[in-house]
Design an enzyme around this catalytic site. Structure first.
Site, PDB file in Angstrom:
ATOM      1  CD  GLU A   5      14.896  84.846  48.127  1.00 52.06           C
ATOM      2  OE1 GLU A   5      13.714  84.902  47.700  1.00 52.06           O
ATOM      3  OE2 GLU A   5      15.195  84.509  49.426  1.00 52.06           O
ATOM      4  NE  ARG A  17      10.873  79.932  56.272  1.00 57.70           N
ATOM      5  CZ  ARG A  17      10.416  79.620  55.286  1.00 57.70           C
ATOM      6  NH1 ARG A  17      11.412  79.254  54.159  1.00 57.70           N
ATOM      7  NH2 ARG A  17       9.228  79.493  54.810  1.00 57.70           N
ATOM      8  CE  LYS A  56       7.192  82.841  54.208  1.00 62.31           C
ATOM      9  NZ  LYS A  56       7.788  83.296  52.700  1.00 62.31           N
TER      10      LYS A  56
END
Length: 342
Positions: free
Chosen positions: A222, A83, A186
């Site tokens: 989210e 990620r 992220k």
């Protein structure tokens, strides 16, 4: 455990604590150096570093757990490496080889092994890898140098109180990320954009806010700094599918656990905010939160209650127990999920 650490493990919150060592590696002239451990918790960077001006940075979060036998283990660090490299690709930063990433994490955990909380305390060692663009560069372009660093600290639950229901509010006047932006990565900017919304939710007495999809504001994306999961009245495990949701390692682990351990039908699909009545249980999941049961969601004057505002639903409890049991070594893990720190 050798060094005596003066910490009340069971009373830890989610706060920074300086531990003894952290790892740092520098990318320069087209390659990473070997990296090293250091006791210095201060980063020294140029005032013109792109991380400071243009947000060229990414971070990860993972944990180390102490088992009943006293071993220390990591949960799927290879997925954090993948990620982070996806974030690097998006922000035009150099990739970090998976073996370098995992080795750096292991070095930091091993060097701070006495800070890994004892089994049964409810606390864990939180690990924060970061990559950032540094060096002398004032133009809007990728940095000429990069720092990859990893530090750690013992933490308690992200939401105070541990496994108990929290209430959330939908705030459709805020967007966490753009439809084709960095929502799946992220990166720091996503979190800077969430500060105002979180402050408003907290002022209203909520644990956090819920973001809707930025394109239509009709579907859940989210839950603050976590992913949404729901259990339908037909006992299906559902989580939203969107181009702007961070691919939570915890969420995908729960999808696997629901399907293979609990034999539930699982779906990654659209979750319409005006159809929340389809869920009998709901939760917010992530590395920091693990699973936080959602007691209720407020949206446009209506309160949707899931199972109970005071008690954890049975399926969320089972999912939590299996996931946390795997992380602590009490439940057999799927192959490749656990990395031991020796």
């Amino acid at each position: 455990m050798g060094k005596k650490i003066d910490i009340e493990w069971s009373k830890l919150g989610f706060n920074y604590i300086k531990t003894d060592f952290r790892y740092i590696s520098v990318w320069k002239d087209g390659k990473w150096d070997d990296g090293k451990l250091t006791e210095d918790n201060t980063l020294h960077i140029s005032e013109s570093s792109p991380v400071l001006h243009y947000g060229q940075s990414s971070f990860e979060g993972l944990k180390a757990y102490r088992t009943k036998e006293g071993k220390v283990q990591l949960f799927r660090p290879n997925r954090n490496a993948a990620r982070m490299n996806d974030s690097c690709d998006k922000l035009l930063m150099p990739r970090i080889p998976e073996e370098k990433f995992v080795d750096a994490v292991k070095q930091v955990v091993k060097a701070n092994i006495d800070y890994v909380p004892p089994y049964g305390t409810g606390a864990t060692l939180y690990i924060r890898p970061i990559i950032m663009g540094v060096g002398d560069n004032i133009g809007v372009k990728p940095a000429s140098e990069y720092i990859f660093t990893v530090f750690c600290m013992p933490v308690g639950p992200y939401f105070s109180g541990g496994l108990k229901p929290c209430n959330f509010v939908v705030q459709d006047e805020f967007d966490r990320a753009a439809p084709y932006g960095t929502g799946k990565q992220k990166v720091g900017g996503n979190y800077a954009a969430s500060l105002q919304a979180h402050a408003k939710a907290a002022a209203g007495g909520y644990a956090d806010c819920i973001y809707l999809d930025p394109a239509t504001h009709t579907k859940i994306d989210e839950v603050g700094a976590a992913n949404f999961i729901g259990i339908t009245k037909n006992n299906e495990f559902v989580t939203p599918n969107s181009s702007s949701i961070l691919p939570s390692i915890t969420k995908y682990s729960l999808l696997y656990i629901a399907e293979h351990y609990l034999k539930m039908p699982v779906y990654e699909r659209e979750v319409f905010v005006d159809k929340l009545d389809e869920f009998k249980e709901a939760g917010a999941c992530g590395t920091a939160a693990v699973i936080t049961p959602i007691g209720a969601i407020d949206y446009k004057g209506k309160r949707y209650v899931f199972h109970s505002e005071t008690e954890v639903g049975p399926t969320i409890k089972k999912l939590y127990d299996i996931l946390y049991g795997i992380q602590l070594g009490d439940v057999e893990a799927p192959e490749g999920w656990i990395y031991e720190v020796e």
